[in-house]
Scaffold this active site. Structure first.
Site: not given
Ligand code: KIV
Length: 291
Positions: A59, A195
């Site tokens: 993310s 998720e």
């Molecule tokens: O990349 C991320 O932040 C994640 C979370 C949503 C678990 O994989």
């Protein structure tokens, strides 16, 4: 009493790293806290606050680099974030996301990339997928690298199919998720991120596996919770999932502080004498006298 090697440390005053074994033993004893972190300063603050796990999530591509999904994220970007988090963390377990393309093509490629994360300072890696990635996970675990699973909404590929939607809301999709979780457990993961999974299915999965489940938008029955730090702090609002709780709105404070700074620069209020360095009077006088 938790794991044998915990000694007299409590969670709050533990001065050394949480181990993967201790993480597993937290199931049914204590809820696990996890948050994303991508840099030195935030990992330092979260670690000091007592977070159990820091997730260097892909993310980061969206909240740190401005991509509109996690699809473009590259290994070299994730390694840079991982190194920064490793420098700021003393006690939290660090898990790094393997980005799209770093583990799907073949097993050797997946193992090589997992090793790069461990060399960069991560304690474990995370791969998205269930049954379809179980072989890659098994191979990485067999090399001694702990792996965290991630099922339910899989952001790396969701956009290519149905978009960001709740998972496990039918009997068929729910039982597929339970199958995925069991397969991942068999492959050797030490925990599973769920998720945007319905709370009925995440409760069933949590009951049916011996490893901890960590929910994001998956209700209260998971063994722990994870949030994207920028969502939780009110720093990122390009996407606002319903499951996010804002614990503060930092972007408002940053906006206000920056406007104050601009005003003070424009009006000459900043810098004041206390922010200013002076040379010795005699030296200045000498200079003025042309000596
Ligand atoms: O990349 C991320 O932040 C994640 C979370 C949503 C678990 O994989």
């Amino acid at each position: 009493m938790r794991a044998q090697n915990v000694g007299n440390d409590t969670d709050k005053n533990r001065s050394r790293k949480l181990t993967v074994t201790e993480f597993i033993l937290m199931k049914n004893r204590e809820k696990i806290s996890m948050v994303t972190s991508y840099d030195y300063w935030s990992s330092k603050i979260c670690d000091k606050a007592g977070i159990d796990v820091l997730l260097v999530g892909d993310s980061a591509g969206m909240v740190m680099l401005g991509y509109d999904s996690t699809i473009p994220v590259r290994m070299k970007e994730m390694l840079l974030f991982t190194r920064a988090v490793a420098r700021g963390t003393k006690r939290g377990l660090i898990v790094s996301d393997m980005p799209l393309g770093s583990y799907q093509t073949d097993t050797i490629h997946a193992i090589r990339n997992a090793i790069r994360f461990i060399k960069a300072g991560s304690d474990a890696v995370k791969l998205e997928g269930g049954v379809e990635v179980a072989d890659k996970i098994r191979a990485i675990v067999n090399c001694g690298i702990p792996v965290l699973g991630h099922i339910g909404l899989k952001p790396q590929t969701a956009k290519l199919w149905e978009g960001y939607r709740v998972q496990g809301n039918t009997c068929a999709s729910g039982s597929d998720l339970i199958k995925d979780a069991k397969e991942l457990e068999k492959a050797g993961v030490f925990g599973i991120i769920l998720e945007m999974v319905t709370s009925e299915i995440s409760k069933l999965i949590s009951k049916n596996v011996r490893i901890p489940t960590i929910g994001i938008g998956s209700g209260p029955y998971c063994d722990g919770q994870v949030l994207v730090l920028h969502d939780m702090l009110g720093l990122y609002d390009d996407i606002k999932p319903r499951f996010v709780k804002n614990y503060t709105y930092l972007s408002k404070h940053i906006f206000q502080a920056t406007q104050n700074y601009i005003n003070e620069v424009k009006t000459g209020v900043f810098p004041e004498d206390k922010h200013t360095f002076h040379m010795k009077k005699e030296e200045y006088n000498k200079l003025k006298a042309g000596k």
